[in-house]
Design a protein around this motif. Sequence first.
Motif, PDB file in Angstrom:
ATOM      1  N   MET A   1     -36.364  53.377  57.764  1.00  0.00           N
ATOM      2  CA  MET A   1     -37.345  54.159  57.053  1.00  0.00           C
ATOM      3  C   MET A   1     -38.661  53.389  57.066  1.00  0.00           C
ATOM      4  O   MET A   1     -38.675  52.175  56.934  1.00  0.00           O
ATOM      5  CB  MET A   1     -36.887  54.413  55.618  1.00  0.00           C
ATOM      6  N   HIS A   2     -39.736  54.112  57.220  1.00  0.00           N
ATOM      7  CA  HIS A   2     -41.068  53.518  57.274  1.00  0.00           C
ATOM      8  C   HIS A   2     -41.927  54.103  56.165  1.00  0.00           C
ATOM      9  O   HIS A   2     -41.820  55.293  55.852  1.00  0.00           O
ATOM     10  CB  HIS A   2     -41.723  53.803  58.629  1.00  0.00           C
ATOM     11  N   LEU A   3     -42.781  53.277  55.584  1.00  0.00           N
ATOM     12  CA  LEU A   3     -43.672  53.710  54.513  1.00  0.00           C
ATOM     13  C   LEU A   3     -45.074  53.221  54.815  1.00  0.00           C
ATOM     14  O   LEU A   3     -45.292  52.022  55.001  1.00  0.00           O
ATOM     15  CB  LEU A   3     -43.207  53.158  53.166  1.00  0.00           C
ATOM     16  N   ALA A   4     -46.012  54.161  54.897  1.00  0.00           N
ATOM     17  CA  ALA A   4     -47.414  53.809  55.129  1.00  0.00           C
ATOM     18  C   ALA A   4     -48.154  53.881  53.804  1.00  0.00           C
ATOM     19  O   ALA A   4     -47.961  54.805  53.026  1.00  0.00           O
ATOM     20  CB  ALA A   4     -48.042  54.762  56.135  1.00  0.00           C
ATOM     21  N   GLU A   5     -48.999  52.885  53.552  1.00  0.00           N
ATOM     22  CA  GLU A   5     -49.794  52.837  52.332  1.00  0.00           C
ATOM     23  C   GLU A   5     -51.267  52.783  52.700  1.00  0.00           C
ATOM     24  O   GLU A   5     -51.671  51.948  53.494  1.00  0.00           O
ATOM     25  CB  GLU A   5     -49.487  51.574  51.524  1.00  0.00           C
ATOM     26  N   GLY A   6     -52.046  53.679  52.103  1.00  0.00           N
ATOM     27  CA  GLY A   6     -53.484  53.647  52.339  1.00  0.00           C
ATOM     28  C   GLY A   6     -54.131  52.450  51.674  1.00  0.00           C
ATOM     29  O   GLY A   6     -55.061  51.856  52.194  1.00  0.00           O
ATOM     30  N   ALA A   7     -53.633  52.093  50.513  1.00  0.00           N
ATOM     31  CA  ALA A   7     -54.137  50.935  49.768  1.00  0.00           C
ATOM     32  C   ALA A   7     -52.970  50.344  48.997  1.00  0.00           C
ATOM     33  O   ALA A   7     -52.108  51.076  48.509  1.00  0.00           O
ATOM     34  CB  ALA A   7     -55.239  51.358  48.803  1.00  0.00           C
ATOM     35  N   ARG A   8     -52.935  49.059  48.894  1.00  0.00           N
ATOM     36  CA  ARG A   8     -51.864  48.425  48.137  1.00  0.00           C
ATOM     37  C   ARG A   8     -52.208  48.479  46.662  1.00  0.00           C
ATOM     38  O   ARG A   8     -53.211  47.929  46.220  1.00  0.00           O
ATOM     39  CB  ARG A   8     -51.659  46.982  48.588  1.00  0.00           C
ATOM     40  N   LEU A   9     -51.365  49.163  45.907  1.00  0.00           N
ATOM     41  CA  LEU A   9     -51.585  49.301  44.474  1.00  0.00           C
ATOM     42  C   LEU A   9     -50.830  48.211  43.728  1.00  0.00           C
ATOM     43  O   LEU A   9     -49.842  47.671  44.225  1.00  0.00           O
ATOM     44  CB  LEU A   9     -51.102  50.672  44.003  1.00  0.00           C
ATOM     45  N   ARG A  58     -37.973  46.466  50.680  1.00  0.00           N
ATOM     46  CA  ARG A  58     -37.772  45.774  51.963  1.00  0.00           C
ATOM     47  C   ARG A  58     -36.296  45.415  52.156  1.00  0.00           C
ATOM     48  O   ARG A  58     -35.749  45.568  53.244  1.00  0.00           O
ATOM     49  CB  ARG A  58     -38.638  44.524  52.036  1.00  0.00           C
ATOM     50  N   ALA A  59     -35.662  44.931  51.084  1.00  0.00           N
ATOM     51  CA  ALA A  59     -34.251  44.573  51.158  1.00  0.00           C
ATOM     52  C   ALA A  59     -33.388  45.795  51.467  1.00  0.00           C
ATOM     53  O   ALA A  59     -32.324  45.673  52.078  1.00  0.00           O
ATOM     54  CB  ALA A  59     -33.798  43.932  49.848  1.00  0.00           C
ATOM     55  N   ALA A  60     -33.859  46.987  51.085  1.00  0.00           N
ATOM     56  CA  ALA A  60     -33.125  48.228  51.359  1.00  0.00           C
ATOM     57  C   ALA A  60     -33.441  48.787  52.741  1.00  0.00           C
ATOM     58  O   ALA A  60     -32.943  49.849  53.108  1.00  0.00           O
ATOM     59  CB  ALA A  60     -33.457  49.264  50.289  1.00  0.00           C
ATOM     60  N   PHE A  64     -42.903  48.475  55.805  1.00  0.00           N
ATOM     61  CA  PHE A  64     -44.225  48.884  55.315  1.00  0.00           C
ATOM     62  C   PHE A  64     -45.255  48.820  56.433  1.00  0.00           C
ATOM     63  O   PHE A  64     -45.222  47.913  57.264  1.00  0.00           O
ATOM     64  CB  PHE A  64     -44.673  47.974  54.158  1.00  0.00           C
ATOM     65  N   HIS A  65     -46.141  49.780  56.427  1.00  0.00           N
ATOM     66  CA  HIS A  65     -47.251  49.841  57.384  1.00  0.00           C
ATOM     67  C   HIS A  65     -48.531  50.136  56.608  1.00  0.00           C
ATOM     68  O   HIS A  65     -48.478  50.740  55.544  1.00  0.00           O
ATOM     69  CB  HIS A  65     -47.047  50.973  58.405  1.00  0.00           C
ATOM     70  N   PRO A  66     -49.669  49.777  57.186  1.00  0.00           N
ATOM     71  CA  PRO A  66     -50.920  50.229  56.566  1.00  0.00           C
ATOM     72  C   PRO A  66     -51.090  51.727  56.834  1.00  0.00           C
ATOM     73  O   PRO A  66     -50.228  52.352  57.457  1.00  0.00           O
ATOM     74  CB  PRO A  66     -51.991  49.408  57.283  1.00  0.00           C
ATOM     75  N   ARG A  67     -52.175  52.277  56.420  1.00  0.00           N
ATOM     76  CA  ARG A  67     -52.450  53.710  56.516  1.00  0.00           C
ATOM     77  C   ARG A  67     -52.097  54.286  57.887  1.00  0.00           C
ATOM     78  O   ARG A  67     -52.377  53.697  58.916  1.00  0.00           O
ATOM     79  CB  ARG A  67     -53.934  53.935  56.243  1.00  0.00           C
ATOM     80  N   ALA A  68     -51.468  55.481  57.880  1.00  0.00           N
ATOM     81  CA  ALA A  68     -51.236  56.215  59.123  1.00  0.00           C
ATOM     82  C   ALA A  68     -52.585  56.763  59.577  1.00  0.00           C
ATOM     83  O   ALA A  68     -53.360  57.267  58.764  1.00  0.00           O
ATOM     84  CB  ALA A  68     -50.245  57.351  58.895  1.00  0.00           C
ATOM     85  N   HIS A  82     -49.251  49.693  65.212  1.00  0.00           N
ATOM     86  CA  HIS A  82     -47.818  49.939  65.358  1.00  0.00           C
ATOM     87  C   HIS A  82     -47.607  51.444  65.450  1.00  0.00           C
ATOM     88  O   HIS A  82     -48.396  52.225  64.924  1.00  0.00           O
ATOM     89  CB  HIS A  82     -47.039  49.377  64.160  1.00  0.00           C
ATOM     90  N   THR A  83     -46.533  51.847  66.091  1.00  0.00           N
ATOM     91  CA  THR A  83     -46.193  53.260  66.202  1.00  0.00           C
ATOM     92  C   THR A  83     -44.707  53.452  65.928  1.00  0.00           C
ATOM     93  O   THR A  83     -43.900  52.525  66.101  1.00  0.00           O
ATOM     94  CB  THR A  83     -46.511  53.828  67.599  1.00  0.00           C
ATOM     95  N   VAL A  84     -44.348  54.654  65.476  1.00  0.00           N
ATOM     96  CA  VAL A  84     -42.952  55.031  65.295  1.00  0.00           C
ATOM     97  C   VAL A  84     -42.791  56.464  65.779  1.00  0.00           C
ATOM     98  O   VAL A  84     -43.752  57.233  65.800  1.00  0.00           O
ATOM     99  CB  VAL A  84     -42.469  54.898  63.833  1.00  0.00           C
ATOM    100  N   GLN A  85     -41.565  56.798  66.168  1.00  0.00           N
ATOM    101  CA  GLN A  85     -41.244  58.160  66.576  1.00  0.00           C
ATOM    102  C   GLN A  85     -40.160  58.686  65.634  1.00  0.00           C
ATOM    103  O   GLN A  85     -38.970  58.640  65.952  1.00  0.00           O
ATOM    104  CB  GLN A  85     -40.772  58.195  68.029  1.00  0.00           C
ATOM    105  N   PRO A  86     -40.576  59.202  64.496  1.00  0.00           N
ATOM    106  CA  PRO A  86     -39.597  59.654  63.497  1.00  0.00           C
ATOM    107  C   PRO A  86     -38.998  61.009  63.855  1.00  0.00           C
ATOM    108  O   PRO A  86     -39.558  61.765  64.641  1.00  0.00           O
ATOM    109  CB  PRO A  86     -40.440  59.769  62.227  1.00  0.00           C
TER     110      PRO A  86
END
Length: 159
Positions: A1-9, A58-60, A64-68, A82-86
């Motif tokens: 699973m991948h998660l993109a974040e626009g800004a780290r909160l 992360r352990a799960a 994490f990626h920066p903004r898509a 980086h790229t992914v093909q979901p």
Amino acid sequence: MHLAEGARLRELPQRPLGRDLFWWLTTSRAIDAPVASRVGHRLRANEPVIGTPRRALRAAGVTFHPRAEGVAGDTVGFVDRHTVQPTAVVWATGYLNDDTWITIPGALDEAGALIVDDGTTPVAGLYAIGRSWQRDRGSALLGFVDRDARRLAARLSSE
């Protein structure tokens, strides 16, 4: 699973001092603060991520990626190149919806907002959760968005 974040909160624990954070917000009445109030402005300016820390995600197995920054065919690209093909994309914008970069024909309404009906968009394979008032007030709150996510997951698993 991948998660993109626009800004780290910043992160807040779900249970500070042994009580659920929403107990504290309800007891202090901060949860009822009007948007235009001083408390409301302060809370909106400092929106945290509440609950599961990044370390546990992360352990799960979450990467994490920066903004898509875009999609080409079946590949999602991120600003770090980086790229992914979901097999599916769930677009969860959370507190602030900004759909201006989406250029998929038929995905946006006349005002430029992503068209979403209970998590489903008119575009095959594109889904969205975490949007403010998508279904109810909890839709954009991490402590409650699981209801929308479970409905969407059940729908996707039955397809």
